[in-house]
Motif scaffolding. Structure first.
Motif, PDB file in Angstrom:
ATOM      1  N   ALA A 153     -83.572   4.090 -28.254  1.00 22.93           N
ATOM      2  CA  ALA A 153     -83.508   4.792 -26.973  1.00 22.93           C
ATOM      3  C   ALA A 153     -82.717   6.090 -27.092  1.00 22.93           C
ATOM      4  O   ALA A 153     -81.704   6.163 -27.780  1.00 22.93           O
ATOM      5  N   GLY A 154     -83.208   7.107 -26.394  1.00 26.15           N
ATOM      6  CA  GLY A 154     -82.512   8.383 -26.328  1.00 26.15           C
ATOM      7  C   GLY A 154     -82.632   9.254 -27.561  1.00 26.15           C
ATOM      8  O   GLY A 154     -81.956  10.279 -27.649  1.00 26.15           O
ATOM      9  N   SER A 155     -83.499   8.888 -28.481  1.00 25.47           N
ATOM     10  CA  SER A 155     -83.623   9.645 -29.732  1.00 25.47           C
ATOM     11  C   SER A 155     -84.437  10.921 -29.534  1.00 25.47           C
ATOM     12  O   SER A 155     -85.345  10.975 -28.701  1.00 25.47           O
ATOM     13  N   VAL A 156     -84.096  11.921 -30.341  1.00 24.17           N
ATOM     14  CA  VAL A 156     -84.894  13.138 -30.429  1.00 24.17           C
ATOM     15  C   VAL A 156     -85.400  13.220 -31.862  1.00 24.17           C
ATOM     16  O   VAL A 156     -84.624  13.370 -32.806  1.00 24.17           O
ATOM     17  N   VAL A 157     -86.710  13.087 -32.015  1.00 24.22           N
ATOM     18  CA  VAL A 157     -87.320  13.007 -33.347  1.00 24.22           C
ATOM     19  C   VAL A 157     -87.912  14.364 -33.703  1.00 24.22           C
ATOM     20  O   VAL A 157     -88.842  14.837 -33.042  1.00 24.22           O
ATOM     21  N   THR A 158     -87.376  14.974 -34.765  1.00 28.28           N
ATOM     22  CA  THR A 158     -87.866  16.277 -35.213  1.00 28.28           C
ATOM     23  C   THR A 158     -88.330  16.247 -36.662  1.00 28.28           C
ATOM     24  O   THR A 158     -88.836  17.252 -37.159  1.00 28.28           O
ATOM     25  N   LYS A 159     -88.147  15.095 -37.341  1.00 23.59           N
ATOM     26  CA  LYS A 159     -88.558  14.960 -38.737  1.00 23.59           C
ATOM     27  C   LYS A 159     -89.321  13.662 -38.915  1.00 23.59           C
ATOM     28  O   LYS A 159     -89.192  12.729 -38.118  1.00 23.59           O
ATOM     29  N   ASP A 160     -90.102  13.593 -39.979  1.00 23.14           N
ATOM     30  CA  ASP A 160     -90.894  12.397 -40.267  1.00 23.14           C
ATOM     31  C   ASP A 160     -90.004  11.163 -40.399  1.00 23.14           C
ATOM     32  O   ASP A 160     -88.864  11.249 -40.867  1.00 23.14           O
ATOM     33  N   ILE A 161     -90.571  10.013 -40.000  1.00 24.01           N
ATOM     34  CA  ILE A 161     -89.891   8.729 -40.159  1.00 24.01           C
ATOM     35  C   ILE A 161     -90.794   7.851 -41.029  1.00 24.01           C
ATOM     36  O   ILE A 161     -91.964   7.649 -40.689  1.00 24.01           O
ATOM     37  N   PRO A 162     -90.274   7.314 -42.131  1.00 22.00           N
ATOM     38  CA  PRO A 162     -91.125   6.542 -43.049  1.00 22.00           C
ATOM     39  C   PRO A 162     -91.470   5.161 -42.512  1.00 22.00           C
ATOM     40  O   PRO A 162     -90.872   4.685 -41.531  1.00 22.00           O
ATOM     41  N   ASP A 163     -92.410   4.511 -43.174  1.00 18.68           N
ATOM     42  CA  ASP A 163     -92.793   3.146 -42.821  1.00 18.68           C
ATOM     43  C   ASP A 163     -91.579   2.219 -42.809  1.00 18.68           C
ATOM     44  O   ASP A 163     -90.636   2.385 -43.598  1.00 18.68           O
ATOM     45  N   ASN A 164     -91.638   1.238 -41.910  1.00 22.59           N
ATOM     46  CA  ASN A 164     -90.687   0.118 -41.896  1.00 22.59           C
ATOM     47  C   ASN A 164     -89.252   0.518 -41.583  1.00 22.59           C
ATOM     48  O   ASN A 164     -88.312  -0.209 -41.919  1.00 22.59           O
ATOM     49  N   ALA A 165     -89.073   1.660 -40.932  1.00 20.40           N
ATOM     50  CA  ALA A 165     -87.725   2.152 -40.652  1.00 20.40           C
ATOM     51  C   ALA A 165     -87.338   1.937 -39.195  1.00 20.40           C
ATOM     52  O   ALA A 165     -88.178   1.940 -38.297  1.00 20.40           O
ATOM     53  N   THR A 166     -86.040   1.758 -38.975  1.00 23.06           N
ATOM     54  CA  THR A 166     -85.455   1.841 -37.646  1.00 23.06           C
ATOM     55  C   THR A 166     -84.666   3.135 -37.593  1.00 23.06           C
ATOM     56  O   THR A 166     -83.797   3.375 -38.450  1.00 23.06           O
ATOM     57  N   ALA A 167     -84.972   3.993 -36.633  1.00 23.70           N
ATOM     58  CA  ALA A 167     -84.335   5.304 -36.528  1.00 23.70           C
ATOM     59  C   ALA A 167     -83.794   5.501 -35.127  1.00 23.70           C
ATOM     60  O   ALA A 167     -84.346   4.986 -34.149  1.00 23.70           O
ATOM     61  N   ALA A 168     -82.722   6.265 -35.012  1.00 18.31           N
ATOM     62  CA  ALA A 168     -82.145   6.564 -33.702  1.00 18.31           C
ATOM     63  C   ALA A 168     -81.229   7.762 -33.830  1.00 18.31           C
ATOM     64  O   ALA A 168     -80.824   8.155 -34.926  1.00 18.31           O
ATOM     65  N   GLY A 169     -80.913   8.337 -32.682  1.00 14.41           N
ATOM     66  CA  GLY A 169     -79.943   9.427 -32.638  1.00 14.41           C
ATOM     67  C   GLY A 169     -80.553  10.739 -32.213  1.00 14.41           C
ATOM     68  O   GLY A 169     -81.747  10.881 -32.047  1.00 14.41           O
ATOM     69  N   ASN A 170     -79.675  11.701 -32.008  1.00 15.35           N
ATOM     70  CA  ASN A 170     -80.054  13.056 -31.637  1.00 15.35           C
ATOM     71  C   ASN A 170     -79.347  14.013 -32.612  1.00 15.35           C
ATOM     72  O   ASN A 170     -78.180  14.310 -32.441  1.00 15.35           O
ATOM     73  N   TYR A 171     -80.050  14.360 -33.648  1.00  7.72           N
ATOM     74  CA  TYR A 171     -81.441  14.136 -34.028  1.00  7.72           C
ATOM     75  C   TYR A 171     -81.592  12.792 -34.739  1.00  7.72           C
ATOM     76  O   TYR A 171     -80.667  12.342 -35.412  1.00  7.72           O
ATOM     77  N   ALA A 172     -82.786  12.197 -34.615  1.00  9.92           N
ATOM     78  CA  ALA A 172     -82.993  10.846 -35.123  1.00  9.92           C
ATOM     79  C   ALA A 172     -82.858  10.794 -36.640  1.00  9.92           C
ATOM     80  O   ALA A 172     -83.364  11.654 -37.359  1.00  9.92           O
ATOM     81  N   LYS A 173     -82.155   9.742 -37.104  1.00  8.13           N
ATOM     82  CA  LYS A 173     -82.005   9.468 -38.530  1.00  8.13           C
ATOM     83  C   LYS A 173     -82.338   8.005 -38.787  1.00  8.13           C
ATOM     84  O   LYS A 173     -82.159   7.159 -37.910  1.00  8.13           O
ATOM     85  N   VAL A 174     -82.799   7.725 -39.992  1.00  7.01           N
ATOM     86  CA  VAL A 174     -83.089   6.343 -40.365  1.00  7.01           C
ATOM     87  C   VAL A 174     -81.782   5.572 -40.464  1.00  7.01           C
ATOM     88  O   VAL A 174     -80.851   5.982 -41.161  1.00  7.01           O
ATOM     89  N   LEU A 175     -81.709   4.440 -39.761  1.00  6.07           N
ATOM     90  CA  LEU A 175     -80.517   3.600 -39.779  1.00  6.07           C
ATOM     91  C   LEU A 175     -80.637   2.472 -40.793  1.00  6.07           C
ATOM     92  O   LEU A 175     -79.670   2.124 -41.469  1.00  6.07           O
ATOM     93  N   ASN A 176     -81.825   1.869 -40.861  1.00  7.08           N
ATOM     94  CA  ASN A 176     -82.027   0.767 -41.797  1.00  7.08           C
ATOM     95  C   ASN A 176     -83.515   0.465 -41.920  1.00  7.08           C
ATOM     96  O   ASN A 176     -84.343   1.072 -41.244  1.00  7.08           O
ATOM     97  N   TYR A 177     -83.808  -0.504 -42.788  1.00  7.87           N
ATOM     98  CA  TYR A 177     -85.172  -0.977 -42.971  1.00  7.87           C
ATOM     99  C   TYR A 177     -85.237  -2.488 -42.734  1.00  7.87           C
ATOM    100  O   TYR A 177     -86.035  -3.184 -43.334  1.00  7.87           O
TER     101      TYR A 177
END
Length: 199
Positions: A153-177
């Motif tokens: 929730a609340g993420s701003v996605v400006t870059k690709d996110i790979p398969d099987n990832a959990t991402a979040a943040g502003n700007y969104a970053k991969v947190l885990n798999y």
């Protein structure tokens, strides 16, 4: 499916499968009677039926266009008829959402309230299968979201996110798999007629 300028055209059988797949994502079980009851009960699902039919051919498209035009839900769900959306679309809490018409959405996608998928260049995101997009997420321009992805929730996605990832943040970053796609339940499979339930 036949592609044409500005959109897609599906046979009546394909349109019915799309509608059935959306219904299963909401209700888990499918029958003609429970789909009919849900249609009259839920305005978001009625809008989705109109959207699916508008991508059909002939009389299917004509009826879909009429229902789409007069749908009140258009005021809170901007999903253009030319947008390519896979099987099993689930819109949480009825929106509001804004989807750029050049967006491509895969199978079993969850769109939560206040989702925006936008582009100033008419090259919006490509979203894979089994993707959960949390509330208040903004996906900007032509990023690629992989399969089995969770966007917090609340993420701003400006870059690709790979398969099987959990991402979040502003700007969104991969947190885990860990445990990808865990929020996608009642999945519509690629195989016709088989319902896969995974949590």
């Amino acid at each position: 499916m036949n592609k044409h300028s500005g959109g897609y055209r599906y046979s009546i059988k394909e349109v019915y499968r799309f509608i059935q797949s959306d219904c299963i994502r909401y209700l888990e079980k499918y029958s003609l009677s429970n789909m009919a009851c849900f249609y009259f009960k839920d305005s978001t699902f009625r809008f989705q039926v109109a959207f699916r039919m508008s991508q059909g051919r002939g009389i299917t498209k004509l009826i879909g266009d009429v229902f789409y035009k007069f749908s009140r839900v258009k005021k809170r769900i901007y999903l253009g008829k030319e947008t390519k959306v896979g099987y099993g679309l689930y819109i949480g809490h009825g929106g509001p959402i804004i989807i750029n018409p050049t967006t491509v959405i895969g199978n079993n996608c969850n769109l939560s309230q206040f989702t925006t998928i936008g582009s100033n260049e008419n090259h919006a995101a490509v979203i894979g299968d089994n993707v959960y997009i949390g509330p208040n997420v903004c996906i900007v321009e032509d990023v690629h979201i992989g399969n089995n992805v969770t966007i917090g929730a609340g993420s701003v996605v400006t870059k690709d996110i790979p398969d099987n990832a959990t991402a979040a943040g502003n700007y969104a970053k991969v947190l885990n798999y860990n445990n990808p796609g865990r929020y996608i339940t009642r999945r519509w499979p690629m195989e016709w007629g088989i319902l896969v339930n995974k949590r």
